[in-house]
Design a protein around this motif. Sequence first.
Motif, PDB file in Angstrom:
ATOM      1  N   CYS A 214      43.550  21.947  77.778  1.00  0.00           N
ATOM      2  CA  CYS A 214      42.171  21.453  77.836  1.00  0.00           C
ATOM      3  C   CYS A 214      41.465  21.902  79.113  1.00  0.00           C
ATOM      4  O   CYS A 214      40.243  21.809  79.222  1.00  0.00           O
ATOM      5  CB  CYS A 214      42.136  19.938  77.705  1.00  0.00           C
ATOM      6  SG  CYS A 214      42.660  19.370  76.064  1.00  0.00           S
TER       7      CYS A 214
ATOM      8  N   THR B  53      39.568  21.081  70.314  1.00  0.00           N
ATOM      9  CA  THR B  53      38.683  20.946  69.155  1.00  0.00           C
ATOM     10  C   THR B  53      37.572  21.983  69.152  1.00  0.00           C
ATOM     11  O   THR B  53      36.945  22.198  68.120  1.00  0.00           O
ATOM     12  CB  THR B  53      38.048  19.536  69.095  1.00  0.00           C
ATOM     13  OG1 THR B  53      37.312  19.317  70.306  1.00  0.00           O
ATOM     14  CG2 THR B  53      39.115  18.471  68.917  1.00  0.00           C
ATOM     15  N   GLU B  54      37.323  22.617  70.302  1.00  0.00           N
ATOM     16  CA  GLU B  54      36.257  23.619  70.344  1.00  0.00           C
ATOM     17  C   GLU B  54      36.526  24.651  71.427  1.00  0.00           C
ATOM     18  O   GLU B  54      36.911  24.311  72.542  1.00  0.00           O
ATOM     19  CB  GLU B  54      34.909  22.943  70.603  1.00  0.00           C
ATOM     20  CG  GLU B  54      33.733  23.887  70.511  1.00  0.00           C
ATOM     21  CD  GLU B  54      32.397  23.182  70.687  1.00  0.00           C
ATOM     22  OE1 GLU B  54      31.471  23.838  71.182  1.00  0.00           O
ATOM     23  OE2 GLU B  54      32.288  21.991  70.316  1.00  0.00           O
TER      24      GLU B  54
ATOM     25  N   CYS C 134      38.272  18.918  73.964  1.00  0.00           N
ATOM     26  CA  CYS C 134      39.536  18.426  73.423  1.00  0.00           C
ATOM     27  C   CYS C 134      39.318  16.996  72.942  1.00  0.00           C
ATOM     28  O   CYS C 134      38.425  16.303  73.433  1.00  0.00           O
ATOM     29  CB  CYS C 134      40.634  18.437  74.486  1.00  0.00           C
ATOM     30  SG  CYS C 134      41.220  20.080  74.904  1.00  0.00           S
ATOM     31  N   ASP C 135      40.163  16.571  72.013  1.00  0.00           N
ATOM     32  CA  ASP C 135      40.057  15.190  71.546  1.00  0.00           C
ATOM     33  C   ASP C 135      40.839  14.262  72.472  1.00  0.00           C
ATOM     34  O   ASP C 135      41.417  14.696  73.470  1.00  0.00           O
ATOM     35  CB  ASP C 135      40.495  15.058  70.080  1.00  0.00           C
ATOM     36  CG  ASP C 135      41.980  15.343  69.854  1.00  0.00           C
ATOM     37  OD1 ASP C 135      42.781  15.330  70.826  1.00  0.00           O
ATOM     38  OD2 ASP C 135      42.351  15.575  68.691  1.00  0.00           O
TER      39      ASP C 135
ATOM     40  N   GLN D 233      49.859  24.573  70.028  1.00  0.00           N
ATOM     41  CA  GLN D 233      48.541  24.790  70.613  1.00  0.00           C
ATOM     42  C   GLN D 233      48.596  25.859  71.693  1.00  0.00           C
ATOM     43  O   GLN D 233      47.760  26.762  71.738  1.00  0.00           O
ATOM     44  CB  GLN D 233      48.009  23.465  71.175  1.00  0.00           C
ATOM     45  CG  GLN D 233      46.659  23.571  71.846  1.00  0.00           C
ATOM     46  CD  GLN D 233      46.053  22.214  72.063  1.00  0.00           C
ATOM     47  OE1 GLN D 233      45.337  21.735  71.199  1.00  0.00           O
ATOM     48  NE2 GLN D 233      46.321  21.595  73.221  1.00  0.00           N
TER      49      GLN D 233
END
Length: 112
Positions: A78, A101-102, A94-95, A48
Amino acid sequence: PTSAKQGKLQKALFSDYEILPHSAQSSALSWLADVDNIPNLSNDRLKQRFALATLYYSTNGETAWKSQLNFLTDMHECEWNDGTSGTVLGVAFCDENGMVTELNFSKITSTL
């Protein structure tokens, strides 16, 4: 790779992927190996950070972005954003596992 640590990272994370010298990916790998000092990251977090650093370098973030959005800091990915509430620039969501996630770069201008 120019350093032993870069070689180890590349082999561990991207064994089937060639990283070309002087590319955004090469710059990201150099940053990850030689500058980023976050110990004991999982392979998912390393990938990531590599992906987001590649995005940063491929869009000339150092010079083209008006705000660095905390990118390439020792903060969790994040938190690589402008820190505002509402419409967040940079890493927007973030999850629950801390995976991005975006992204939102609606106000960032850079040539790809």
